[in-house]
Each structure stands twice: as structure tokens, then as C-alpha cells.
Design a protein around this motif. Sequence first.
Motif, PDB file in Angstrom:
ATOM      1  N   PRO A  90      94.076  86.102  63.415  1.00 47.78           N
ATOM      2  CA  PRO A  90      94.403  84.673  63.450  1.00 47.78           C
ATOM      3  C   PRO A  90      93.715  83.942  62.299  1.00 47.78           C
ATOM      4  N   CYS A  91      94.354  82.914  61.831  1.00 43.12           N
ATOM      5  CA  CYS A  91      93.790  82.128  60.729  1.00 43.12           C
ATOM      6  C   CYS A  91      92.561  81.383  61.211  1.00 43.12           C
ATOM      7  N   GLU A  92      91.553  81.381  60.392  1.00 49.90           N
ATOM      8  CA  GLU A  92      90.363  80.620  60.737  1.00 49.90           C
ATOM      9  C   GLU A  92      90.506  79.203  60.200  1.00 49.90           C
ATOM     10  N   PRO A  93      90.067  78.244  60.973  1.00 48.11           N
ATOM     11  CA  PRO A  93      90.183  76.855  60.492  1.00 48.11           C
ATOM     12  C   PRO A  93      89.300  76.634  59.262  1.00 48.11           C
ATOM     13  N   MET A  94      89.808  75.856  58.346  1.00 54.88           N
ATOM     14  CA  MET A  94      89.072  75.570  57.118  1.00 54.88           C
ATOM     15  C   MET A  94      89.003  74.062  56.935  1.00 54.88           C
ATOM     16  N   ASP A  95      87.937  73.615  56.353  1.00 50.95           N
ATOM     17  CA  ASP A  95      87.826  72.216  56.004  1.00 50.95           C
ATOM     18  C   ASP A  95      88.579  71.983  54.699  1.00 50.95           C
ATOM     19  N   VAL A  96      89.374  70.949  54.685  1.00 52.16           N
ATOM     20  CA  VAL A  96      90.140  70.636  53.487  1.00 52.16           C
ATOM     21  C   VAL A  96      89.731  69.245  53.011  1.00 52.16           C
TER      22      VAL A  96
END
Length: 90
Positions: free
Chosen positions: A80-86
Motif C-alpha cells: 500500500p502507498c504510504e502517505p507523504m507530505d506534499v
Amino acid sequence: MKLVIDESRCKGCNLCTLVCPYKIFQEGSKLNKKGIIVPSLDRPGRCTNCRLQKLYDRRLCGVCQLICPDQAIRWVEEKPCEPMDVVIEF
């Protein structure tokens, strides 16, 4: 789910390119280590199994895997994709 062609098992018969209703497989153009041209995947996200197998909890097509005489096609779980700060800068 992610569609994978095992290049060590594929013998380049290209049956998968003929039977896929979504035209995900294309005849390859590069030789692998054994000197065989392995089919390539063109936008595998169009595969119903890749997109919807988890949602429906069953296989929806799988013709490519059934027709492959070398059992070189399979689906693997993707991490699963890990959340990233954008950060958006103006």
C-alpha cells in the motif's frame, strides 16, 4: 494487485497477446537472458483483476494466466502507498 510476467519461465509464445480482452500484452521487442522475446505489458492498470479483484474478492478474468503454457503470468500483491507530505509552493 499487480500483473507480472516471469521472464525466466516465459518462452515467448505470445498466446497472452492474443487472448487478453483488454490488450494489455504486446509482443516484446527485447531479448531476455535466454534469447527469448518476452511480451511486454502495456498499461496493466486496465486489467480487471489488477483493479477489481480485491473489491469483488474473486478473479474476474484471468484468461492470460489460464492460457499461458509456461505458467509465467501471475498477480502479486502491491504494497500500500504510504502517505507523504506534499508542499505546494506558489
